[in-house]
Design a protein around this motif. Sequence first.
Motif, PDB file in Angstrom:
ATOM      1  N   MET A  27       0.897  -1.180   0.097  1.00 41.06           N
ATOM      2  CA  MET A  27       0.028   0.097  -0.035  1.00 41.06           C
ATOM      3  C   MET A  27       0.775   0.903   0.049  1.00 41.06           C
ATOM      4  O   MET A  27       1.696   1.466   0.758  1.00 41.06           O
ATOM      5  CB  MET A  27      -0.833   0.095   1.246  1.00 41.06           C
ATOM      6  CG  MET A  27      -1.949  -1.137   1.198  1.00 41.06           C
ATOM      7  SD  MET A  27      -3.110  -1.315   0.049  1.00 41.06           S
ATOM      8  CE  MET A  27      -4.013   0.260   0.239  1.00 41.06           C
ATOM      9  N   LEU A  28       0.519   2.357  -0.738  1.00 42.43           N
ATOM     10  CA  LEU A  28       1.223   3.582  -0.742  1.00 42.43           C
ATOM     11  C   LEU A  28       0.241   4.624  -0.550  1.00 42.43           C
ATOM     12  O   LEU A  28      -0.609   4.933  -1.023  1.00 42.43           O
ATOM     13  CB  LEU A  28       1.683   3.811  -2.265  1.00 42.43           C
ATOM     14  CG  LEU A  28       2.732   2.722  -2.815  1.00 42.43           C
ATOM     15  CD1 LEU A  28       1.964   1.660  -3.617  1.00 42.43           C
ATOM     16  CD2 LEU A  28       3.601   3.455  -3.906  1.00 42.43           C
ATOM     17  N   TYR A  33      -3.313  11.663  -1.847  1.00 40.32           N
ATOM     18  CA  TYR A  33      -4.148  10.433  -2.175  1.00 40.32           C
ATOM     19  C   TYR A  33      -4.835  10.002  -0.697  1.00 40.32           C
ATOM     20  O   TYR A  33      -4.322   9.421  -0.058  1.00 40.32           O
ATOM     21  CB  TYR A  33      -3.285   9.211  -2.487  1.00 40.32           C
ATOM     22  CG  TYR A  33      -2.745   9.350  -4.074  1.00 40.32           C
ATOM     23  CD1 TYR A  33      -3.684   9.081  -5.043  1.00 40.32           C
ATOM     24  CD2 TYR A  33      -1.595   9.954  -4.269  1.00 40.32           C
ATOM     25  CE1 TYR A  33      -3.264   9.290  -6.498  1.00 40.32           C
ATOM     26  CE2 TYR A  33      -1.002   9.889  -5.402  1.00 40.32           C
ATOM     27  CZ  TYR A  33      -1.942   9.744  -6.404  1.00 40.32           C
ATOM     28  OH  TYR A  33      -1.517   9.943  -7.760  1.00 40.32           O
ATOM     29  N   PRO A  34      -6.202  10.600  -0.382  1.00 39.46           N
ATOM     30  CA  PRO A  34      -7.084  10.304   0.683  1.00 39.46           C
ATOM     31  C   PRO A  34      -7.140   8.533   0.792  1.00 39.46           C
ATOM     32  O   PRO A  34      -7.140   8.129   1.911  1.00 39.46           O
ATOM     33  CB  PRO A  34      -8.201  10.967   0.465  1.00 39.46           C
ATOM     34  CG  PRO A  34      -7.821  12.298  -0.492  1.00 39.46           C
ATOM     35  CD  PRO A  34      -6.816  11.556  -1.418  1.00 39.46           C
ATOM     36  N   ASN A 168       7.522  11.396  -0.392  1.00 35.78           N
ATOM     37  CA  ASN A 168       6.216  11.868   0.573  1.00 35.78           C
ATOM     38  C   ASN A 168       5.054  10.525   0.540  1.00 35.78           C
ATOM     39  O   ASN A 168       3.956  10.692   0.932  1.00 35.78           O
ATOM     40  CB  ASN A 168       5.430  12.911  -0.178  1.00 35.78           C
ATOM     41  CG  ASN A 168       5.037  12.760  -1.745  1.00 35.78           C
ATOM     42  OD1 ASN A 168       5.744  12.022  -2.166  1.00 35.78           O
ATOM     43  ND2 ASN A 168       3.770  13.155  -1.941  1.00 35.78           N
ATOM     44  N   PHE A 169       5.481   9.402   0.096  1.00 37.42           N
ATOM     45  CA  PHE A 169       4.796   8.089   0.201  1.00 37.42           C
ATOM     46  C   PHE A 169       4.953   7.422   1.405  1.00 37.42           C
ATOM     47  O   PHE A 169       6.189   7.178   1.873  1.00 37.42           O
ATOM     48  CB  PHE A 169       4.863   7.289  -1.032  1.00 37.42           C
ATOM     49  CG  PHE A 169       4.031   8.090  -2.186  1.00 37.42           C
ATOM     50  CD1 PHE A 169       2.727   7.544  -2.313  1.00 37.42           C
ATOM     51  CD2 PHE A 169       4.665   9.069  -2.959  1.00 37.42           C
ATOM     52  CE1 PHE A 169       1.947   7.994  -3.166  1.00 37.42           C
ATOM     53  CE2 PHE A 169       4.040   9.466  -3.893  1.00 37.42           C
ATOM     54  CZ  PHE A 169       2.557   8.959  -4.372  1.00 37.42           C
ATOM     55  N   ASP A 170       4.363   6.926   2.261  1.00 37.38           N
ATOM     56  CA  ASP A 170       4.316   5.791   3.228  1.00 37.38           C
ATOM     57  C   ASP A 170       4.006   4.508   2.674  1.00 37.38           C
ATOM     58  O   ASP A 170       2.722   4.193   2.025  1.00 37.38           O
ATOM     59  CB  ASP A 170       3.517   6.094   4.447  1.00 37.38           C
ATOM     60  CG  ASP A 170       4.007   7.306   5.430  1.00 37.38           C
ATOM     61  OD1 ASP A 170       5.205   7.294   5.802  1.00 37.38           O
ATOM     62  OD2 ASP A 170       3.093   8.240   5.734  1.00 37.38           O
ATOM     63  N   VAL A 171       4.969   3.601   2.588  1.00 38.15           N
ATOM     64  CA  VAL A 171       4.736   2.486   1.848  1.00 38.15           C
ATOM     65  C   VAL A 171       4.562   1.169   2.756  1.00 38.15           C
ATOM     66  O   VAL A 171       5.432   1.169   3.583  1.00 38.15           O
ATOM     67  CB  VAL A 171       5.822   2.072   0.883  1.00 38.15           C
ATOM     68  CG1 VAL A 171       5.496   0.877   0.107  1.00 38.15           C
ATOM     69  CG2 VAL A 171       5.934   3.245  -0.261  1.00 38.15           C
TER      70      VAL A 171
END
Length: 214
Positions: A27-28, A33-34, A168-171
């Motif tokens: 998941m990203l 991206y709400p 800026n993404f939490d993966v």
Amino acid sequence: MKKASFLMIIGPLFLLGLFAFPLWNIMLGAPQYPEPLGMNIHISGIQGVSEFDLQNIDGLNHYIGMKTIPKPGEMWEFDIFPMVIIGMIALGVLIGLLGFFGKVGFKWFLGWFLLMSILGVLGMYDFNEWLTDYGSNLDPHAIIKVINEDGTPMTYKPPLFGNQKMLNFDVTSLPHTGAYMMFLGMTLTLVASYLGWKSKSSAEKQESKEAVAA
């Protein structure tokens, strides 16, 4: 031994869950991206968690030079893995049936578990190698080039397991339903091995007592 053999028959059948449910999930999440973007990794291909997730992920990856997400025909693993799983299910059930009729002992149960464990480790290694290539082998002509503090190109390899910050993404990368069903099935075969060993040990002790009494 019959109880152990029954578990040995049931355990491998849980691997059928790999054909119905994802093995892994990535998941990203990001502020823009709400609803996080996601990929479900099956043994036969990769699907988006939502309808347009793969399309959106490929669009983002294009800017930093990452390859598009592979389709089933573009990775040999998606052809081989289903056949390997079917083979292991058939082998496990056969061993369980032979154990039920007293043709094989608990060592065969344990052997299946060890073989499946080795195949699982090799599968995870291959998956990690793909993630490394996917996140590191970037197009040098990409629109956006991000470098580390030491000047080397930044890698965008998703984590094999757990959470990682990438720009800026939490993966987040975690096992999914198919993996849990596989682990449960393998655990049942390990329990079957223990019960088979315990049954054999009890039978040998009983035979020893009878021999002494005679």
